[in-house]
Scaffold this active site. Sequence first.
Site, PDB file in Angstrom:
ATOM      1  N   HIS A  26       1.834 -88.913  43.163  1.00 31.16           N
ATOM      2  CA  HIS A  26       2.714 -87.819  42.747  1.00 31.16           C
ATOM      3  C   HIS A  26       3.718 -88.339  41.736  1.00 31.16           C
ATOM      4  CE1 HIS A  26       4.762 -83.986  43.032  1.00 31.16           C
ATOM      5  NE2 HIS A  26       5.865 -84.690  42.857  1.00 31.16           N
ATOM      6  N   LYS A  71       6.110 -80.994  50.441  1.00 30.79           N
ATOM      7  CA  LYS A  71       4.831 -80.487  49.940  1.00 30.79           C
ATOM      8  C   LYS A  71       3.730 -81.541  50.098  1.00 30.79           C
ATOM      9  CE  LYS A  71       7.063 -79.379  46.235  1.00 30.79           C
ATOM     10  NZ  LYS A  71       7.783 -78.941  45.073  1.00 30.79           N
ATOM     11  N   ARG A 118      18.213 -73.518  44.154  1.00 30.19           N
ATOM     12  CA  ARG A 118      18.813 -74.736  43.567  1.00 30.19           C
ATOM     13  C   ARG A 118      18.893 -74.616  42.051  1.00 30.19           C
ATOM     14  NH1 ARG A 118      14.839 -79.012  45.342  1.00 30.19           N
ATOM     15  NH2 ARG A 118      16.097 -80.399  44.076  1.00 30.19           N
ATOM     16  N   SER A 150      12.012 -81.874  48.957  1.00 32.93           N
ATOM     17  CA  SER A 150      11.182 -80.881  48.284  1.00 32.93           C
ATOM     18  C   SER A 150       9.807 -81.476  47.949  1.00 32.93           C
ATOM     19  CB  SER A 150      11.910 -80.429  47.005  1.00 32.93           C
ATOM     20  OG  SER A 150      11.042 -79.830  46.094  1.00 32.93           O
ATOM     21  N   ASP A 173      10.287 -74.425  50.453  1.00 34.76           N
ATOM     22  CA  ASP A 173      10.636 -75.134  49.216  1.00 34.76           C
ATOM     23  C   ASP A 173      10.690 -74.172  48.041  1.00 34.76           C
ATOM     24  OD1 ASP A 173      11.077 -77.527  47.565  1.00 34.76           O
ATOM     25  OD2 ASP A 173       9.191 -76.888  46.672  1.00 34.76           O
TER      26      ASP A 173
END
Length: 433
Positions: free
Chosen positions: A82, A187, A168, A183, A161
């Site tokens: 990621h 996920k 946010r 966050s 999220d």
Amino acid sequence: MRIYDIIKKKRDGYELTTEEINFFISGYVSGEITDYQASALLMAIYFKGMTLTETTALTLAVKNSGDTLDFKGVKGIRADKHSTGGVGDKTSLCVMPIVASLGLKVAKMSGRGLGHTGGTVDKLESIPNFKVDLKASDFENIVNEVGVAIIGQTNDIAPADKKLYALRDVTATVDSIPLIASSIMGKKLAVADDVIVLDVKTGSGSFMKSVSESENLAKVMVGIGKNAGKKICALITNMDAPLGNSIGNSLEVIEAVNLLKGSYQSDFYEIVTELATEILTLSGLYSYNQAKSEVKRVIDDGTALNTFKNMVKAQGGDVSVVDDVNNFKKAKYSIEVVSESEGYIYSVDTEKYGLSALTLGAGRNKITDVIDYSAGIILCKKTGNYVHKGDVIATLYTNNKNALKSAKQILLSATKISTEKPQINNIIIKKVY
Ligand code: URA
């Protein structure tokens, strides 16, 4: 329990319990807790921070707010990577086929781009007919047969999220380490992977502008992953310049395919091979040195390219664009951006380069915007290169002629040219285990 007391407790700098964090997330998702109360708590978290225990609890609450995918039908060690988001970051397109070529299974869910950063799903959709919304059983079959499949994230993953991120975004609470970490990891953990390697970007094109902030974020995310029983590490990588030489969806696919065919920019190659090596090493199937040489081998002998092609074929995409990248549809308009002075490219504002590509149509301002897949930028010069007045710095591509002028202005204003030679930082800055 009252949300008022939870806000006050965090405002005064105390540690929240797991029960309080769960109460907040479930109440916010159900609508019992209002946006203004959630905003107040987010701002309190922004200023007072969270311990790793609190951040882990928040991550798990985010994860448990929606569906979780166990991929029980996928046989083998499941791996993922990621990136915290950058400009020109097409690494997944190469890393995932490489590790799949070496025995790992990749059932990857990726996001779409928003603002100056791109998303893997949009890049893949620039391949004609490529499907990113497969049925779960088809997805698993492709992963078992080809080794890798990449789909878009469904709305049912971590809905907390989605709601929190939107809040946010409008309350100036995005760039908080516990909020970013929970966050992203909320996920990630919703999908049952064994190995996760994080690419935490640092510099002018990323959320975290300094190495120390990026390192703190990496440590928290690695800590959450370990608490959840994952094999995990993070690379902190330089985003003070766009990665490689292309920004924009089909342009980036072309660059990724070219790497798998053995032709690449060194910064892009270094990140791709290091991420793949770390994933393979963490999997336990290879030592670090074995992994490093196997990664090189599957690029050099075309195995990884073949895996990428098999994935494209299995997901319905047109492989003729992989066989010959000239088959990608080209943008109608292009212009060359030339240097207005002589000297070294001293620095670039990477976020603005991303915004220039967005102006050309390569990205979205809001999630409903439609992308122009052939729009984007090819960089001819990068930080450290010497340019003469009139040398081409970049070529801009778009189907919207009106966008060219402002995209060019943004790019020029984001490029600092100086008589002083800049210091070039390493692309891989640190590793966090
Ligand atoms: N990416 C995410 O998914 N969440 C954040 O908060 C920041 C980047």
